[in-house]
Design a protein around this motif. Structure first.
Motif, PDB file in Angstrom:
ATOM      1  N   PRO A 242       0.789  -1.237   0.000  1.00  0.00           N
ATOM      2  CA  PRO A 242       0.000   0.000   0.000  1.00  0.00           C
ATOM      3  C   PRO A 242       0.821   1.288   0.000  1.00  0.00           C
ATOM      4  N   VAL A 243       2.123   1.222   0.335  1.00  0.00           N
ATOM      5  CA  VAL A 243       2.885   2.478   0.415  1.00  0.00           C
ATOM      6  C   VAL A 243       3.950   2.635  -0.660  1.00  0.00           C
ATOM      7  N   ILE A 244       4.422   1.542  -1.219  1.00  0.00           N
ATOM      8  CA  ILE A 244       5.511   1.642  -2.194  1.00  0.00           C
ATOM      9  C   ILE A 244       4.975   2.246  -3.494  1.00  0.00           C
ATOM     10  N   HIS A 245       5.837   2.932  -4.229  1.00  0.00           N
ATOM     11  CA  HIS A 245       5.391   3.466  -5.517  1.00  0.00           C
ATOM     12  C   HIS A 245       5.253   2.325  -6.519  1.00  0.00           C
ATOM     13  N   GLU A 246       4.074   2.223  -7.106  1.00  0.00           N
ATOM     14  CA  GLU A 246       3.832   1.212  -8.133  1.00  0.00           C
ATOM     15  C   GLU A 246       3.930   1.971  -9.457  1.00  0.00           C
ATOM     16  N   TRP A 247       4.752   1.473 -10.371  1.00  0.00           N
ATOM     17  CA  TRP A 247       5.116   2.283 -11.542  1.00  0.00           C
ATOM     18  C   TRP A 247       4.270   2.047 -12.770  1.00  0.00           C
ATOM     19  N   THR A 248       3.071   1.489 -12.601  1.00  0.00           N
ATOM     20  CA  THR A 248       2.235   1.296 -13.784  1.00  0.00           C
ATOM     21  C   THR A 248       1.375   2.534 -14.006  1.00  0.00           C
ATOM     22  N   TYR A 249       0.890   2.663 -15.228  1.00  0.00           N
ATOM     23  CA  TYR A 249       0.139   3.855 -15.644  1.00  0.00           C
ATOM     24  C   TYR A 249      -1.051   4.123 -14.722  1.00  0.00           C
ATOM     25  N   ASP A 250      -1.860   3.095 -14.483  1.00  0.00           N
ATOM     26  CA  ASP A 250      -3.045   3.219 -13.645  1.00  0.00           C
ATOM     27  C   ASP A 250      -2.670   3.719 -12.246  1.00  0.00           C
ATOM     28  N   ALA A 251      -1.700   3.027 -11.623  1.00  0.00           N
ATOM     29  CA  ALA A 251      -1.331   3.367 -10.250  1.00  0.00           C
ATOM     30  C   ALA A 251      -0.734   4.772 -10.168  1.00  0.00           C
ATOM     31  N   MET A 252       0.106   5.130 -11.139  1.00  0.00           N
ATOM     32  CA  MET A 252       0.717   6.466 -11.139  1.00  0.00           C
ATOM     33  C   MET A 252      -0.347   7.563 -11.259  1.00  0.00           C
ATOM     34  N   CYS A 253      -1.356   7.331 -12.124  1.00  0.00           N
ATOM     35  CA  CYS A 253      -2.443   8.316 -12.254  1.00  0.00           C
ATOM     36  C   CYS A 253      -3.070   8.580 -10.894  1.00  0.00           C
ATOM     37  N   HIS A 254      -3.395   7.499 -10.186  1.00  0.00           N
ATOM     38  CA  HIS A 254      -4.107   7.668  -8.921  1.00  0.00           C
ATOM     39  C   HIS A 254      -3.195   8.133  -7.794  1.00  0.00           C
ATOM     40  N   ASP A 255      -1.906   7.812  -7.906  1.00  0.00           N
ATOM     41  CA  ASP A 255      -0.982   8.158  -6.829  1.00  0.00           C
ATOM     42  C   ASP A 255      -0.522   9.610  -6.972  1.00  0.00           C
ATOM     43  N   PRO A 288     -10.717   2.207 -24.585  1.00  0.00           N
ATOM     44  CA  PRO A 288      -9.795   1.153 -25.050  1.00  0.00           C
ATOM     45  C   PRO A 288      -8.323   1.467 -24.789  1.00  0.00           C
ATOM     46  N   ILE A 289      -7.937   2.739 -24.894  1.00  0.00           N
ATOM     47  CA  ILE A 289      -6.514   3.045 -24.646  1.00  0.00           C
ATOM     48  C   ILE A 289      -6.188   2.795 -23.172  1.00  0.00           C
ATOM     49  N   TRP A 290      -7.099   3.191 -22.308  1.00  0.00           N
ATOM     50  CA  TRP A 290      -6.910   2.974 -20.870  1.00  0.00           C
ATOM     51  C   TRP A 290      -6.771   1.485 -20.585  1.00  0.00           C
ATOM     52  N   LEU A 291      -7.675   0.687 -21.188  1.00  0.00           N
ATOM     53  CA  LEU A 291      -7.642  -0.761 -20.958  1.00  0.00           C
ATOM     54  C   LEU A 291      -6.318  -1.345 -21.386  1.00  0.00           C
ATOM     55  N   GLU A 292      -5.793  -0.812 -22.492  1.00  0.00           N
ATOM     56  CA  GLU A 292      -4.559  -1.380 -23.015  1.00  0.00           C
ATOM     57  C   GLU A 292      -3.354  -0.976 -22.170  1.00  0.00           C
ATOM     58  N   LEU A 293      -3.368   0.263 -21.672  1.00  0.00           N
ATOM     59  CA  LEU A 293      -2.150   0.781 -21.040  1.00  0.00           C
ATOM     60  C   LEU A 293      -2.141   0.734 -19.523  1.00  0.00           C
ATOM     61  N   ARG A 294      -3.306   0.511 -18.890  1.00  0.00           N
ATOM     62  CA  ARG A 294      -3.344   0.781 -17.450  1.00  0.00           C
ATOM     63  C   ARG A 294      -2.369  -0.069 -16.658  1.00  0.00           C
ATOM     64  N   HIS A 295      -2.085  -1.310 -17.095  1.00  0.00           N
ATOM     65  CA  HIS A 295      -1.160  -2.137 -16.318  1.00  0.00           C
ATOM     66  C   HIS A 295       0.260  -2.081 -16.870  1.00  0.00           C
ATOM     67  N   ALA A 296       0.481  -1.183 -17.850  1.00  0.00           N
ATOM     68  CA  ALA A 296       1.833  -1.085 -18.417  1.00  0.00           C
ATOM     69  C   ALA A 296       2.679  -0.164 -17.543  1.00  0.00           C
ATOM     70  N   HIS A 297       3.988  -0.421 -17.515  1.00  0.00           N
ATOM     71  CA  HIS A 297       4.922   0.447 -16.814  1.00  0.00           C
ATOM     72  C   HIS A 297       4.835   1.840 -17.448  1.00  0.00           C
ATOM     73  N   ILE A 298       4.962   2.881 -16.646  1.00  0.00           N
ATOM     74  CA  ILE A 298       4.767   4.241 -17.165  1.00  0.00           C
ATOM     75  C   ILE A 298       5.696   4.534 -18.355  1.00  0.00           C
ATOM     76  N   ALA A 299       6.923   4.019 -18.317  1.00  0.00           N
ATOM     77  CA  ALA A 299       7.847   4.273 -19.431  1.00  0.00           C
ATOM     78  C   ALA A 299       7.336   3.591 -20.699  1.00  0.00           C
ATOM     79  N   ALA A 591      -7.336  -2.863  -0.548  1.00  0.00           N
ATOM     80  CA  ALA A 591      -6.442  -3.485  -1.535  1.00  0.00           C
ATOM     81  C   ALA A 591      -5.762  -2.375  -2.325  1.00  0.00           C
ATOM     82  N   THR A 592      -4.715  -2.739  -3.056  1.00  0.00           N
ATOM     83  CA  THR A 592      -3.953  -1.739  -3.799  1.00  0.00           C
ATOM     84  C   THR A 592      -4.112  -1.987  -5.299  1.00  0.00           C
ATOM     85  N   ARG A 593      -3.757  -0.990  -6.100  1.00  0.00           N
ATOM     86  CA  ARG A 593      -3.834  -1.187  -7.563  1.00  0.00           C
ATOM     87  C   ARG A 593      -2.856  -2.247  -8.016  1.00  0.00           C
ATOM     88  N   SER A 594      -1.731  -2.373  -7.309  1.00  0.00           N
ATOM     89  CA  SER A 594      -0.768  -3.405  -7.733  1.00  0.00           C
ATOM     90  C   SER A 594      -1.389  -4.791  -7.543  1.00  0.00           C
TER      91      SER A 594
END
Length: 642
Positions: A242-255, A288-299, A591-594
């Motif tokens: 719950p505290v570590i930075h999760e580097w996926t697109y979805d998690a970064m948006c919300h964090d 659809p873009i969100w669905l495709e990218l949300r679990h991808a690493h931000i880079a 629960a966390t996004r990760s």
């Protein structure tokens, strides 16, 4: 909700007429998580009302009530529909969870109402679908009610009861009957009293079991033998996620972006250099873009967005004229011009420019706050490639790291080295980091979520090789074999990834994770295996009594660059039909996004649909706030026990 509730109210004579839909605070939320207003209108509802507000009488219209079966709701419903001038012509009543017999009798006693009731049904649907594989029971205060002050177990029991009943409705509505497994309490020896906190999964499992038994005997079409598996855990199994930075697109948006739920405020440059417009957009499964990218690493997400943009521009001559001529980055303003020049593509360009804008913002924050270095240290602490020395050094040198990031580093440190609370090391580190008093509270309250000392030794850290034993003795995670880490900072994985894989293979130890179900013969097929068929390595076929309906967002749509996302959408639903039995994991305390990402990932890997449930879904800022609110006056008691 749409087919079995709203559509079923279209009786012979009322097919054409519009209806009123009446809900309460909870059911309106259930509905809004699951359906869009347009879906509801399509089913013939022209007006949505709150049962607790005064409403306009519409005696020519039928009403659908979707409400919790509380006494208060039923009293209001009766006063709406009784007497000479009822508010509505006919009422179709649907309850979100099982209704008590005395309340039904209360309705039956009112003769004038009976003839006006078109339906009286239990929908058994009292949970909030946050995505295609996740739900919450919406107990926002579970963390403080359950893990906070020891004394108020009344509050804790009430919280667990509500949670258990809502989890029960998940299985009732899906017509699934699970093997119920839970994290066992870890008292060190029989003489130690187990604390309320340690019994949370046990109590919840018992509550869910009671609810399932009622459905098993009362609900038509409810399976009589096990169709899936449920694993009940709580936040103490993983305090780091719950505290570590999760580097996926979805998690970064919300964090990193101050989003409210899934709402993002998008600024569009005004026409001809006017004032920029603000537009609220929802980041969700319909995009659809969100669905495709949300679990991808931000880079990775940024790279893919850049490619989509370039593809779009290269395919469209008009876009090239308005795009930047030197092949550099496209600005939002360029995109705006493109929208005006290519109205037929406006939706695609807007979706693309929205995500380009979001990814740009996130990358800017990462650069400006030096987040990569923070992230690197976080992961190094977790994998024991860094320790106290490195943390002290970082806090000394990096004066400009934000307060929140220092706090998160210290919370991770506290989770990895809980024994450092005793020798004052953690309070010295907090001084060095200049944490405010309420930040310190958050760090101290990490101890309330500690797994008891015995579990730390056994379940998390496997015996390491001798030569590297000293350094790795503190690793809270070990690198997972066969997981290639392509992107920097994606080494971390939540604990549930390991637990779900073990459960699926039938390797989750039964003494740590006992099963509530009667030890039926198949259960003893092999020690710890949920069914004999797992021995042969086959995945049992799913037999939910409800067919999986392909969700509406899973219909193929043309994607923005014409090729990528529609296939994702198309496979999203069709693949589940071929999969094995579902696995449900429920985490008490948020629960966390990760963790949600891991459930999606493992569904593909294990070929079983994995559904994550929790009391809430928390991004790090919310989780930290909740920790600060937990009872702090408990420290003195705990200090004596440690």
């Amino acid at each position: 909700l749409l087919y079995e509730m709203l559509r079923s109210a279209k009786t012979g004579d009322s097919k054409s007429s519009w209806k009123v839909l009446i809900m309460d605070k909870v059911t309106v939320k259930i509905m809004s998580y699951a359906c869009k207003m347009a879906d509801i209108t399509d089913e013939g509802v022209s007006l949505v009302e709150d049962i607790h507000k005064r409403r306009q009488p519409l005696p020519a219209m039928d009403a659908i009530y979707f409400i919790q079966p509380t006494k208060e709701n039923i009293v209001i419903f009766l006063s709406d529909m009784s007497g000479r001038s009822p508010l509505y012509k006919k009422a179709f009543v649907f309850f979100s969870s099982p209704v008590a017999r005395e309340l039904v009798n209360h309705v039956k006693r009112d003769g004038s109402v009976l003839s006006r009731i078109g339906a009286l049904r239990e929908m058994n649907l009292e949970y909030f679908a946050i995505d295609s594989q996740g739900f919450i029971t919406d107990n926002e205060r579970a963390l403080e009610d359950l893990f906070g002050d020891e004394e108020s177990s009344r509050k804790g029991d009430a919280c667990l009861n509500l949670m258990a009943n809502r989890i029960g409705t998940v299985f009732a509505s899906l017509r699934e009957f699970p093997y119920v497994r839970y994290r066992a309490p870890k008292s060190l020896d029989p003489t130690t009293m187990t604390t309320f906190r340690d019994l949370i999964p046990t109590k919840l499992a018992a509550g869910v079991w009671n609810s399932l038994m009622k459905y098993k005997s009362n609900l038509p079409n409810f399976p009589q033998s096990e169709t899936c598996e449920l694993l009940i855990l709580d936040r103490s199994i993983d305090q780091i996620a719950p505290v570590i930075h999760e580097w996926t697109y979805d998690a970064m948006c919300h964090d990193l972006l101050n989003m409210e739920g899934n709402k993002y405020v998008h600024e569009i440059p005004g026409k001809n250099g006017g004032v920029p417009e603000k537009k609220e957009v929802l980041l969700e499964d319909h995009d659809p873009i969100w669905l495709e990218l949300r679990h991808a690493h931000i880079a990775d997400a940024s790279e893919r967005l850049h490619e989509k943009m370039t593809n779009f521009v290269s395919k469209n001559k008009a876009a090239q004229i308005h795009g930047s001529r030197d092949g550099g980055e496209l600005s939002t303003r360029d995109l705006q011009k493109m929208v005006q020049a290519l109205p037929q593509y406006s939706e695609q360009i807007e979706k693309l420019s929205l995500h380009v804008d979001i990814a740009g913002k996130i990358n800017k924050i990462i650069r400006e706050t030096g987040l990569k270095e923070v992230g690197q240290l976080e992961q190094d602490l977790v994998f024991a490639d860094a320790g106290t020395k490195e943390l002290i050094n970082f806090l000394r040198v990096k004066e400009d790291v934000s307060r929140e990031n220092k706090l998160r580093l210290l919370m991770i440190y506290a989770a990895v080295y809980p024994e450092k609370f005793e020798d004052d090391k953690i309070s010295k580190l907090m001084e060095l980091a200049r944490l405010s008093p309420d930040d310190r509270t958050a760090v101290y309250n990490m101890r309330l979520l500690e797994a008891s000392s015995e579990t730390k030794k056994s379940s998390i850290v496997p015996f390491s090789l001798k030569f590297d034993a000293h350094k790795k003795k503190h690793a809270a995670r070990k690198d997972r074999p066969g997981e290639e880490v392509k992107w920097q900072l994606s080494r971390f994985y939540p604990m549930i990834e390991e637990l779900v894989e073990k459960l699926s293979k039938g390797e989750l130890p039964t003494n740590d994770y006992p099963c509530m179900n009667e030890p039926s013969r198949s259960f003893h097929g092999t020690p710890g295996s949920p069914s004999a068929s797992l021995r042969t390595g086959q995945v049992p076929a799913p037999h939910s009594m409800r067919s999986r309906r392909p969700s509406t967002w899973a219909r193929p749509r043309n994607s923005d660059d014409g090729y990528s996302s529609d296939s994702i959408l198309r496979h999203a639903s069709s693949d589940f039909k071929k999969m094995g039995q579902r696995i449900f994991v429920f985490i008490v305390g948020g629960a966390t996004r990760s963790e949600l990402r891991v459930c999606h990932k493992l569904s593909t890997k294990l070929q079983r649909e994995i559904v994550l449930g929790s009391s809430s879904i928390d991004d790090p800022p919310q989780f930290i706030t909740k920790l600060k609110l937990m009872a702090a006056d408990e420290l003195s008691l705990d200090d004596l026990q440690i």
